[in-house]
Scaffold this active site. Structure first.
Site, PDB file in Angstrom:
ATOM      1  N   THR A 189       0.848  -1.183   0.000  1.00 39.64           N
ATOM      2  CA  THR A 189       0.000   0.000   0.000  1.00 39.64           C
ATOM      3  C   THR A 189       0.882   1.231   0.000  1.00 39.64           C
ATOM      4  OG1 THR A 189      -1.713   1.214   1.207  1.00 39.64           O
ATOM      5  CG2 THR A 189      -0.139  -0.027   2.530  1.00 39.64           C
ATOM      6  N   GLU A 334      -4.430  -2.829   4.444  1.00 37.24           N
ATOM      7  CA  GLU A 334      -4.095  -3.309   5.793  1.00 37.24           C
ATOM      8  C   GLU A 334      -5.200  -4.155   6.406  1.00 37.24           C
ATOM      9  OE1 GLU A 334      -1.898   0.671   5.304  1.00 37.24           O
ATOM     10  OE2 GLU A 334      -3.789  -0.234   4.647  1.00 37.24           O
ATOM     11  N   LYS A 446      -6.705   9.969  -3.786  1.00 33.82           N
ATOM     12  CA  LYS A 446      -7.299   8.725  -4.273  1.00 33.82           C
ATOM     13  C   LYS A 446      -7.968   8.969  -5.613  1.00 33.82           C
ATOM     14  CE  LYS A 446      -9.018   4.652  -2.004  1.00 33.82           C
ATOM     15  NZ  LYS A 446      -9.684   4.121  -0.805  1.00 33.82           N
ATOM     16  N   TRP A 451      -4.139   4.973  -5.006  1.00 29.29           N
ATOM     17  CA  TRP A 451      -3.539   6.001  -4.163  1.00 29.29           C
ATOM     18  C   TRP A 451      -2.407   6.694  -4.907  1.00 29.29           C
ATOM     19  CZ3 TRP A 451      -6.016   7.571  -0.106  1.00 29.29           C
ATOM     20  CH2 TRP A 451      -6.797   6.689   0.657  1.00 29.29           C
TER      21      TRP A 451
END
Length: 549
Positions: A189, A334, A446, A451
């Site tokens: 991420t 996550e 975003k 991202w």
């Protein structure tokens, strides 16, 4: 007195059990894939399990040992599915890499994960040839195709053919048993820093996530479904759909690289897809194509929309004009990634369509296995009244405890006890448990479910000789939800233009991450600690209209 222990079989929760179950109990249920080479490929769960065992043998023949990482750069297809199960099922770790990252970032995450093998679709051969010299841990390059489509020449050392690797094995392979807490896969991420961060999932977390995703108040998967994950398999394991499809024995349709409205519509209709999932940008393209051609869906009944907020107009169109149930969802890498899903309760059945719409516009309720809370700056719980906003924290068996290679855990205490993961989002929770994101404490942008790091954009801008200071913020966009806007302070006397500054980004970052516009100012607002005051900056530029909008 000694506690009485349960007298049950001790069987670890392992990903291999999913495809074993599908092969035994849904053996002839189809898996249909659009191939990167063109055309459709068809087989069934029994065939997928056999070839997964063959590929597990192939990885062993290449010298892979338990814990070794297998990197992938691939679309949603049957070979990618086989690698999912062959790697994790044999005790290896599947590392799906987002090909939309800048090449330098792709090389960085492959090295950070320590990928020993890199498997990739034909589409990505030029990319892999370009970054191969930077891949310090990769020993084997595997092109996911057959001999007929192998390149006549390549700069890659010892390029292997996927189909030849599979064909050399007999498939007489027994899935091993091991600790369910063993790592199964890695997803990265972007977070708030320049370098991506790795989330390492376990077999236990992946299995529990698959169970929860199939619940009626979650995705509601079943053997009666025809499931098509539009969300890529390199996006948090396609939100777990390849696992949930095997768990319930559903027909699985994999769209390959063709995600335009026409290609998706034709695949939905030809395969009679009933359920799908993806980011709002994809549905916008599909709806535009359908509307322009006066088409309707004949089988499509339900979709999960996540990655970024679903626009209310899109939710209304899908529900009212096409009769498609929209499950508005929120999650994070996550969180494996499922967090909350917006499914109505029984009490909402008597409400008007407008009232239901307002509920469904929220990010939804947590399924069992995930707990959430909103807290103040001191880590104290705030009320669930639908009005009070606080920092959103979560915990559960599929929530990470720490990032790969980073010693410090991000977990925080709530009410002085327990450990929770801080999501970086600000939210409200109403008395019915429906959560709604109201803001983000992060500064990442975003765009279309992807991202973009504001720090990366700012660092590149600051490397321009004519820029004194810069800040990147999110600007609303009707198609992509958000796009980056660069706010720059020119150096005194510098001849700085919008075009020259945007051109400065070429080759330094992925093209889709380049800001859509530049605003020049005399000075940026700062906080008392000297940081750029982005909240104030966003407020100052809230009415700015991007040229791409």
């Amino acid at each position: 007195m000694t506690a009485l222990r349960g007298q049950m079989m001790q069987m670890p929760l392992l990903i291999s059990s999913l495809i074993q179950h599908a092969a035994r109990h849904a053996a002839d249920t189809e898996i249909v894939s659009k191939c990167a080479e063109g055309g459709l490929h068809r087989y069934d769960w029994a065939g997928a399990e056999l070839r997964s065992r063959q590929m597990a043998q192939a990885f062993a023949r290449l010298g892979c040992m338990p814990g070794d990482r297998i990197g992938t750069l691939a679309w949603n297809g049957y070979r990618h599915l086989e690698i999912y199960y062959a790697s994790s099922g044999s005790g290896l770790v599947c590392h799906t890499i987002n090909p939309r990252l800048h090449p330098e970032q792709i090389a960085w995450v492959a090295n950070d994960a320590g990928d020993r093998v890199l498997c990739f679709d034909l589409t990505f051969l030029p990319l892999v040839e370009k970054i191969a010299p930077q891949l310090t841990s990769v020993e084997h390059f595997v092109l996911m195709t057959d001999r007929a489509h192998m390149p006549a020449a390549t700069t890659l050392p010892h390029l292997l053919c996927y189909e030849e690797l599979v064909g050399q094995e007999n498939g007489r392979y027994r899935w091993p048993q091991f600790d369910e807490n063993t790592a199964s896969s890695i997803c990265y991420t972007s977070g708030t820093t320049g370098h991506p961060k790795g989330a390492v999932y376990s077999h236990r977390s992946a299995m529990l996530h698959a169970y929860a995703a199939a619940l009626p108040d979650a995705m509601g998967c079943s053997a009666r479904e025809v499931m098509l994950p539009v969300v890529p398999m390199f996006h948090v394991n396609a939100w777990g759909m390849p696992y949930s499809a095997a768990l319930v024995g559903a027909k699985l349709v994999l769209p390959g690289p063709d995600l335009d409205g026409k290609s998706l519509y034709e695949l939905f209709e030809s395969e009679q897809v009933t359920f799908s999932a993806g980011v709002p940008t994809v549905w916008l393209g599909l709806l535009n194509y359908i509307s322009a051609n006066g088409l309707r869906f004949s089988s499509f009944k339900r979709t999960v929309i996540g990655g970024s907020a679903c626009p209310p107009a899109m939710l209304h169109t899908l529900r009212q004009d096409f009769g498609i149930e929209v499950i508005h969802a929120w999650g994070m890498t996550e969180l494996s990634p499922m967090g909350t899903l917006s499914r109505l309760k029984a009490k909402h059945a008597v409400q008007s369509a407008a009232q239901q719409q307002r509920v469904l516009e929220k990010q939804g309720r947590a399924v069992f296995g995930l707990d959430m809370a909103i807290v103040d700056d001191q880590g104290r719980s705030l009320p669930w009244d639908g009005q009070t906003a606080g920092d959103l924290v979560v915990r559960g068996p599929w929530v990470i405890e720490r990032y790969l290679g980073l010693p410090a855990s991000p977990l925080v205490s709530v009410d002085g006890e327990g450990e929770w993961f801080p999501t970086g989002d600000v939210a409200t929770i109403d008395p019915d448990g429906f959560m709604q994101i109201t803001d983000r404490s992060k500064d990442v942008i975003k765009s279309g479910g992807e991202w973009i790091s504001s720090i990366d954009l700012e660092n590149i801008a600051m490397s321009h000789a004519g820029v004194q200071e810069a800040a990147a913020i999110a600007c609303p966009h009707p198609k992509w939800d958000e796009r980056p806007l660069l706010v720059a302070v020119p150096k005194p006397g510098a001849a700085l233009s919008r075009e020259s500054l945007l051109e400065h980004y070429r080759g330094k970052i992925a093209s889709w991450q380049i800001p859509d516009d530049v605003v020049f100012v005399e000075a940026l607002p700062h906080t008392a600690t000297g940081k750029v005051h982005k909240l104030r900056l966003r407020e100052q530029l809230k009415d700015h209209v991007l040229p791409t909008a």
